[in-house]
Design a protein around this motif. Sequence first.
Motif, PDB file in Angstrom:
ATOM      1  N   CYS A 114       0.832  -1.215   0.000  1.00 39.23           N
ATOM      2  CA  CYS A 114       0.000   0.000   0.000  1.00 39.23           C
ATOM      3  C   CYS A 114       0.861   1.256   0.000  1.00 39.23           C
ATOM      4  O   CYS A 114       0.555   2.219  -0.697  1.00 39.23           O
ATOM      5  N   THR A 115       1.930   1.238   0.778  1.00 42.08           N
ATOM      6  CA  THR A 115       2.818   2.395   0.819  1.00 42.08           C
ATOM      7  C   THR A 115       3.480   2.616  -0.538  1.00 42.08           C
ATOM      8  O   THR A 115       3.531   3.749  -1.039  1.00 42.08           O
ATOM      9  N   ILE A 116       3.969   1.560  -1.152  1.00 40.15           N
ATOM     10  CA  ILE A 116       4.606   1.665  -2.473  1.00 40.15           C
ATOM     11  C   ILE A 116       3.582   2.095  -3.522  1.00 40.15           C
ATOM     12  O   ILE A 116       3.866   2.951  -4.369  1.00 40.15           O
ATOM     13  N   LEU A 117       2.382   1.527  -3.462  1.00 36.83           N
ATOM     14  CA  LEU A 117       1.327   1.913  -4.392  1.00 36.83           C
ATOM     15  C   LEU A 117       0.968   3.391  -4.216  1.00 36.83           C
ATOM     16  O   LEU A 117       0.728   4.097  -5.196  1.00 36.83           O
ATOM     17  N   VAL A 153       2.988   5.775  -3.270  1.00 39.91           N
ATOM     18  CA  VAL A 153       4.041   6.572  -3.903  1.00 39.91           C
ATOM     19  C   VAL A 153       3.888   6.532  -5.422  1.00 39.91           C
ATOM     20  O   VAL A 153       4.089   7.546  -6.101  1.00 39.91           O
ATOM     21  N   CYS A 154       3.504   5.385  -5.969  1.00 41.16           N
ATOM     22  CA  CYS A 154       3.334   5.264  -7.428  1.00 41.16           C
ATOM     23  C   CYS A 154       2.189   6.123  -7.957  1.00 41.16           C
ATOM     24  O   CYS A 154       2.284   6.673  -9.049  1.00 41.16           O
ATOM     25  N   VAL A 155       1.092   6.235  -7.195  1.00 37.90           N
ATOM     26  CA  VAL A 155      -0.053   7.016  -7.684  1.00 37.90           C
ATOM     27  C   VAL A 155       0.055   8.493  -7.325  1.00 37.90           C
ATOM     28  O   VAL A 155      -0.829   9.275  -7.656  1.00 37.90           O
ATOM     29  N   GLY A 201      -4.111  12.065  -7.467  1.00 39.61           N
ATOM     30  CA  GLY A 201      -2.905  11.367  -7.041  1.00 39.61           C
ATOM     31  C   GLY A 201      -2.519  11.633  -5.600  1.00 39.61           C
ATOM     32  O   GLY A 201      -2.182  10.704  -4.857  1.00 39.61           O
ATOM     33  N   PHE A 204      -2.446   8.938  -2.640  1.00 38.37           N
ATOM     34  CA  PHE A 204      -1.208   8.730  -1.894  1.00 38.37           C
ATOM     35  C   PHE A 204      -1.468   8.768  -0.394  1.00 38.37           C
ATOM     36  O   PHE A 204      -1.010   7.914   0.359  1.00 38.37           O
ATOM     37  N   TYR A 263      -0.891   5.556   1.832  1.00 34.42           N
ATOM     38  CA  TYR A 263       0.216   5.679   2.775  1.00 34.42           C
ATOM     39  C   TYR A 263      -0.259   5.470   4.209  1.00 34.42           C
ATOM     40  O   TYR A 263       0.360   4.742   4.988  1.00 34.42           O
TER      41      TYR A 263
END
Length: 159
Positions: free
Chosen positions: A49-52, A54-56, A63, A67, A71
């Motif tokens: 979820c944290t990585i996702l 950052v990606c969005v 966005g 995030f 996050y």
Amino acid sequence: MDKLKSVLSGEEARRDDRTILETVNEASTLGWATRVKGFVACFVLGAACTILGVCVLFVPRIGLTLFIVFYTFGNICTLCSTMFLMGPMKQLKRMCDKTRALATTIMITCLVLTLCAAFWWKNFGLALLFCILQLVFMSDSYQLCSREAILKMVSLCLK
């Protein structure tokens, strides 16, 4: 056969003396393998979820909101993952320990304020500040070295 053994050994009488909470706790305890699987699943979900998030972050219009949601949810999952290893009561006792209580209180407050800043107040700069504070105080709750570094940084800023 087990029932007969427990009656003959006197364990049956001890079982009647247990409270409801002890009975529920005994019935709901997890084995070590299940605890590790729960920890890994919850931790991986939190990291994903944290990585996702950052990606969005760079998706136009929504966005930043995505995030903040991902996050914050990732931090909650990561925090809950350690409950599988220690158990929820032990985790809460450690979080409320006098050396960690302030950091825990600030971290949980920042989790709530991040979502408030994003959805009710629509102040994304403030929401990002609360995201950073989540990270700082989550690491402060669990790593002694970071606590000392944060205290030094705050003392330098106050001088």
